[in-house]
Motif scaffolding. Structure first.
Motif, mmCIF file in Angstrom:
data_model
loop_
_atom_site.group_PDB
_atom_site.id
_atom_site.type_symbol
_atom_site.label_atom_id
_atom_site.label_comp_id
_atom_site.label_asym_id
_atom_site.label_seq_id
_atom_site.Cartn_x
_atom_site.Cartn_y
_atom_site.Cartn_z
ATOM 1 N N ASN A 98 0.848 -1.132 0.049
ATOM 2 C CA ASN A 98 -0.042 0.096 0.052
ATOM 3 C C ASN A 98 0.784 1.270 -0.105
ATOM 4 O O ASN A 98 0.489 2.243 -0.652
ATOM 5 N N SER A 147 5.663 1.598 3.801
ATOM 6 C CA SER A 147 5.706 0.932 5.337
ATOM 7 C C SER A 147 4.821 0.075 5.758
ATOM 8 O O SER A 147 4.694 -0.493 6.667
ATOM 9 N N SER A 148 3.747 -0.409 4.745
ATOM 10 C CA SER A 148 2.716 -1.281 5.095
ATOM 11 C C SER A 148 2.911 -2.049 3.480
ATOM 12 O O SER A 148 2.659 -1.699 2.585
ATOM 13 N N VAL A 179 0.522 -6.014 2.879
ATOM 14 C CA VAL A 179 -0.521 -6.668 3.184
ATOM 15 C C VAL A 179 -0.680 -8.048 2.453
ATOM 16 O O VAL A 179 -0.829 -7.834 1.114
#
Length: 250
Positions: free
Chosen positions: A109, A112-113, A115
Protein backbone atom coordinates in the motif's frame (compact mmCIF):
# COMPACT_ATOMS: atom_id res chain seq x y z
CA UNK A 1 57.50 -27.64 -29.89
CA UNK A 2 56.93 -30.26 -27.21
CA UNK A 3 56.25 -27.57 -24.64
CA UNK A 4 53.56 -25.94 -26.77
CA UNK A 5 51.17 -28.88 -26.93
CA UNK A 6 50.41 -28.90 -23.18
CA UNK A 7 49.57 -25.21 -23.47
CA UNK A 8 46.98 -26.12 -26.08
CA UNK A 9 45.53 -28.67 -23.70
CA UNK A 10 45.33 -26.02 -20.99
CA UNK A 11 43.44 -23.77 -23.39
CA UNK A 12 41.00 -26.60 -24.06
CA UNK A 13 40.41 -27.10 -20.33
CA UNK A 14 39.86 -23.38 -19.91
CA UNK A 15 37.32 -23.58 -22.72
CA UNK A 16 35.40 -26.27 -20.88
CA UNK A 17 35.11 -24.19 -17.70
CA UNK A 18 34.69 -20.78 -19.33
CA UNK A 19 31.99 -18.31 -18.19
CA UNK A 20 29.86 -19.55 -21.07
CA UNK A 21 28.70 -22.25 -18.69
CA UNK A 22 27.93 -20.07 -15.69
CA UNK A 23 24.31 -19.59 -14.70
CA UNK A 24 22.43 -17.11 -16.83
CA UNK A 25 18.99 -17.02 -18.35
CA UNK A 26 19.96 -19.22 -21.31
CA UNK A 27 21.71 -21.91 -19.26
CA UNK A 28 19.32 -22.09 -16.31
CA UNK A 29 17.28 -25.28 -16.00
CA UNK A 30 14.18 -25.88 -13.89
CA UNK A 31 12.63 -28.90 -12.24
CA UNK A 32 9.92 -30.83 -14.10
CA UNK A 33 11.54 -29.70 -17.37
CA UNK A 34 9.74 -26.35 -17.33
CA UNK A 35 10.52 -24.28 -20.41
CA UNK A 36 9.72 -20.63 -21.15
CA UNK A 37 9.72 -18.73 -24.44
CA UNK A 38 11.69 -15.71 -23.24
CA UNK A 39 14.24 -14.91 -20.59
CA UNK A 40 16.27 -11.95 -19.38
CA UNK A 41 19.25 -11.44 -17.12
CA UNK A 42 17.99 -8.52 -15.05
CA UNK A 43 20.49 -5.70 -14.42
CA UNK A 44 20.63 -5.83 -10.59
CA UNK A 45 20.38 -8.25 -7.66
CA UNK A 46 21.77 -11.16 -9.72
CA UNK A 47 18.23 -11.84 -10.90
CA UNK A 48 16.81 -13.75 -13.86
CA UNK A 49 13.30 -13.60 -15.32
CA UNK A 50 11.76 -16.24 -17.61
CA UNK A 51 8.31 -15.79 -19.09
CA UNK A 52 5.80 -17.06 -21.63
CA UNK A 53 2.84 -14.96 -22.73
CA UNK A 54 -0.19 -16.65 -24.26
CA UNK A 55 -2.05 -13.99 -26.22
CA UNK A 56 -5.04 -16.26 -26.85
CA UNK A 57 -6.06 -16.18 -23.18
CA UNK A 58 -3.88 -13.32 -21.82
CA UNK A 59 -1.99 -15.56 -19.38
CA UNK A 60 1.58 -14.83 -18.32
CA UNK A 61 3.70 -17.68 -16.95
CA UNK A 62 6.79 -16.49 -15.09
CA UNK A 63 9.79 -17.87 -13.27
CA UNK A 64 11.78 -15.34 -11.27
CA UNK A 65 15.16 -16.31 -9.77
CA UNK A 66 17.40 -14.44 -7.33
CA UNK A 67 19.56 -15.20 -4.30
CA UNK A 68 17.79 -14.06 -1.10
CA UNK A 69 19.71 -11.51 0.95
CA UNK A 70 20.12 -14.20 3.65
CA UNK A 71 19.46 -17.92 3.98
CA UNK A 72 16.10 -17.28 5.65
CA UNK A 73 15.24 -14.39 3.37
CA UNK A 74 12.82 -13.87 0.51
CA UNK A 75 12.58 -13.00 -3.17
CA UNK A 76 9.78 -11.10 -4.90
CA UNK A 77 8.52 -10.26 -8.37
CA UNK A 78 5.74 -7.74 -8.89
CA UNK A 79 3.62 -5.95 -11.47
CA UNK A 80 2.75 -2.31 -10.96
CA UNK A 81 0.32 -0.93 -13.55
CA UNK A 82 0.80 2.63 -12.35
CA UNK A 83 4.52 3.29 -12.14
CA UNK A 84 8.06 2.02 -11.67
CA UNK A 85 7.95 2.06 -7.88
CA UNK A 86 6.99 -0.25 -5.03
CA UNK A 87 3.86 1.48 -3.71
CA UNK A 88 0.85 -0.23 -5.25
CA UNK A 89 2.88 -3.16 -6.58
CA UNK A 90 1.04 -6.47 -7.01
CA UNK A 91 3.68 -8.80 -5.58
CA UNK A 92 4.36 -12.48 -5.27
CA UNK A 93 6.90 -13.25 -2.54
CA UNK A 94 8.62 -16.59 -2.00
CA UNK A 95 10.12 -17.59 1.35
CA UNK A 96 10.50 -20.47 3.77
CA UNK A 97 7.69 -21.10 6.24
CA UNK A 98 7.48 -24.07 8.58
CA UNK A 99 10.26 -25.86 6.73
CA UNK A 100 8.59 -25.48 3.33
CA UNK A 101 8.83 -23.00 0.50
CA UNK A 102 5.73 -20.90 -0.06
CA UNK A 103 4.69 -18.22 -2.55
CA UNK A 104 2.19 -15.69 -1.24
CA UNK A 105 0.50 -12.61 -2.71
CA UNK A 106 1.15 -9.22 -1.13
CA UNK A 107 0.12 -5.69 -2.04
CA UNK A 108 2.34 -2.80 -0.99
CA UNK A 109 0.00 0.00 0.00
CA UNK A 110 2.94 2.29 0.72
CA UNK A 111 6.59 2.07 1.72
CA UNK A 112 5.81 1.05 5.27
CA UNK A 113 2.79 -1.22 4.80
CA UNK A 114 2.60 -4.62 3.13
CA UNK A 115 -0.61 -6.65 3.19
CA UNK A 116 -1.14 -10.29 2.29
CA UNK A 117 -4.21 -10.28 0.05
CA UNK A 118 -5.43 -11.38 -3.34
CA UNK A 119 -3.88 -9.46 -6.22
CA UNK A 120 -5.71 -7.44 -8.83
CA UNK A 121 -4.79 -10.17 -11.31
CA UNK A 122 -5.83 -13.78 -10.63
CA UNK A 123 -2.79 -15.97 -9.96
CA UNK A 124 -2.46 -19.76 -10.19
CA UNK A 125 0.20 -22.44 -10.33
CA UNK A 126 2.42 -20.90 -7.68
CA UNK A 127 5.43 -22.84 -6.40
CA UNK A 128 9.07 -22.28 -5.50
CA UNK A 129 12.40 -24.07 -5.46
CA UNK A 130 15.94 -23.39 -4.28
CA UNK A 131 19.00 -24.48 -6.25
CA UNK A 132 22.55 -23.53 -5.25
CA UNK A 133 21.33 -20.77 -2.96
CA UNK A 134 19.12 -19.15 -5.60
CA UNK A 135 15.37 -19.10 -5.03
CA UNK A 136 12.90 -19.32 -7.92
CA UNK A 137 9.20 -18.54 -7.75
CA UNK A 138 6.81 -19.79 -10.41
CA UNK A 139 3.36 -18.42 -11.16
CA UNK A 140 0.74 -17.86 -13.85
CA UNK A 141 -0.94 -14.44 -14.03
CA UNK A 142 -4.30 -13.85 -15.69
CA UNK A 143 -3.82 -10.41 -17.20
CA UNK A 144 -6.41 -8.04 -18.63
CA UNK A 145 -6.80 -8.33 -22.39
CA UNK A 146 -4.18 -6.35 -24.32
CA UNK A 147 -2.10 -5.66 -21.20
CA UNK A 148 1.18 -6.56 -22.87
CA UNK A 149 3.57 -3.91 -21.57
CA UNK A 150 3.87 -2.82 -17.95
CA UNK A 151 6.19 -1.92 -15.10
CA UNK A 152 7.74 -4.76 -13.16
CA UNK A 153 9.67 -4.67 -9.90
CA UNK A 154 11.84 -7.35 -8.35
CA UNK A 155 13.39 -7.49 -4.91
CA UNK A 156 15.20 -9.59 -2.29
CA UNK A 157 15.19 -9.44 1.50
CA UNK A 158 16.96 -11.00 4.46
CA UNK A 159 14.22 -11.95 6.92
CA UNK A 160 10.61 -13.04 7.43
CA UNK A 161 8.73 -12.56 10.73
CA UNK A 162 5.38 -14.23 11.48
CA UNK A 163 4.84 -14.94 7.80
CA UNK A 164 5.49 -11.36 6.71
CA UNK A 165 8.65 -10.39 4.79
CA UNK A 166 10.71 -7.72 6.52
CA UNK A 167 11.97 -4.60 4.75
CA UNK A 168 14.71 -4.97 2.19
CA UNK A 169 17.90 -2.91 2.07
CA UNK A 170 17.84 0.49 0.37
CA UNK A 171 21.13 0.11 -1.46
CA UNK A 172 21.40 1.31 -5.08
CA UNK A 173 20.83 -2.21 -6.42
CA UNK A 174 17.59 -2.51 -4.44
CA UNK A 175 16.33 0.90 -5.52
CA UNK A 176 17.12 0.16 -9.17
CA UNK A 177 15.33 -3.21 -9.27
CA UNK A 178 12.60 -2.03 -11.65
CA UNK A 179 11.87 -1.54 -15.31
CA UNK A 180 9.33 -2.21 -18.05
CA UNK A 181 8.46 -5.54 -19.60
CA UNK A 182 7.16 -5.90 -23.15
CA UNK A 183 5.51 -9.30 -23.50
CA UNK A 184 5.04 -9.11 -27.26
CA UNK A 185 8.52 -7.90 -28.18
CA UNK A 186 10.02 -10.20 -25.56
CA UNK A 187 12.19 -7.39 -24.25
CA UNK A 188 12.65 -5.24 -21.21
CA UNK A 189 12.47 -1.49 -21.71
CA UNK A 190 13.72 1.75 -20.21
CA UNK A 191 12.21 4.46 -18.07
CA UNK A 192 9.20 5.74 -20.04
CA UNK A 193 5.64 4.71 -19.28
CA UNK A 194 4.46 1.52 -21.00
CA UNK A 195 2.44 2.18 -24.13
CA UNK A 196 -0.73 0.71 -22.64
CA UNK A 197 -0.36 2.17 -19.14
CA UNK A 198 -3.46 3.94 -17.86
CA UNK A 199 -3.74 7.52 -19.04
CA UNK A 200 -1.98 9.88 -16.67
CA UNK A 201 -0.08 7.11 -14.90
CA UNK A 202 3.01 8.47 -13.16
CA UNK A 203 6.37 7.25 -14.48
CA UNK A 204 8.27 8.09 -11.29
CA UNK A 205 7.64 7.60 -7.56
CA UNK A 206 5.35 10.03 -5.78
CA UNK A 207 7.00 12.98 -4.07
CA UNK A 208 8.79 12.04 -0.88
CA UNK A 209 9.16 8.31 -1.66
CA UNK A 210 12.49 6.63 -2.38
CA UNK A 211 13.23 5.82 -5.98
CA UNK A 212 15.36 6.53 -9.00
CA UNK A 213 14.99 6.46 -12.78
CA UNK A 214 13.93 3.09 -14.11
CA UNK A 215 16.88 1.33 -15.76
CA UNK A 216 16.93 -0.52 -19.03
CA UNK A 217 17.62 -4.21 -19.03
CA UNK A 218 21.23 -4.48 -20.07
CA UNK A 219 21.84 -4.68 -23.83
CA UNK A 220 21.62 -8.28 -24.95
CA UNK A 221 19.99 -9.18 -21.65
CA UNK A 222 16.78 -10.55 -23.14
CA UNK A 223 16.67 -13.78 -25.08
CA UNK A 224 14.19 -16.10 -26.73
CA UNK A 225 13.72 -19.46 -25.06
CA UNK A 226 15.76 -21.25 -27.75
CA UNK A 227 18.72 -18.84 -27.64
CA UNK A 228 22.19 -20.25 -27.18
CA UNK A 229 25.14 -18.94 -25.21
CA UNK A 230 25.18 -15.16 -24.79
CA UNK A 231 27.19 -13.19 -27.35
CA UNK A 232 29.78 -12.03 -24.81
CA UNK A 233 30.46 -15.60 -23.75
CA UNK A 234 30.49 -16.79 -27.35
CA UNK A 235 33.26 -14.31 -28.15
CA UNK A 236 35.32 -15.73 -25.31
CA UNK A 237 34.54 -19.24 -26.58
CA UNK A 238 35.80 -18.44 -30.11
CA UNK A 239 38.89 -16.71 -28.75
CA UNK A 240 39.92 -19.80 -26.81
CA UNK A 241 39.30 -22.10 -29.79
CA UNK A 242 41.43 -19.90 -32.01
CA UNK A 243 44.20 -19.71 -29.37
CA UNK A 244 44.27 -23.48 -28.97
CA UNK A 245 44.43 -23.96 -32.74
CA UNK A 246 47.36 -21.54 -33.13
CA UNK A 247 49.35 -23.05 -30.28
CA UNK A 248 48.85 -26.62 -31.49
CA UNK A 249 49.80 -25.73 -35.07
CA UNK A 250 52.91 -23.71 -34.33
Amino acid sequence: MATLVPVGIIFTIMLMISPAYTLNCTTQKFSSNRVFQNCSDLPVLSSILHWTYNSSNSTLSVAFTAPPAAADGWVSWAINPNGAYMAGAQSLIAFRQGGSLVVKPFVLNNYSSIVQTNLSYPVSGTSAEVVDGKMTLFAIFQLPEKMTKFYHIWQVGAAVASGVPRKHEFEPANLNAKGTLDLIAGLGGSGGAPGNAPSGSPSSPPSGTPGSPSPSIAPGGSHGGDSGIRKSNMSFYLFLVLGSFIVLCF
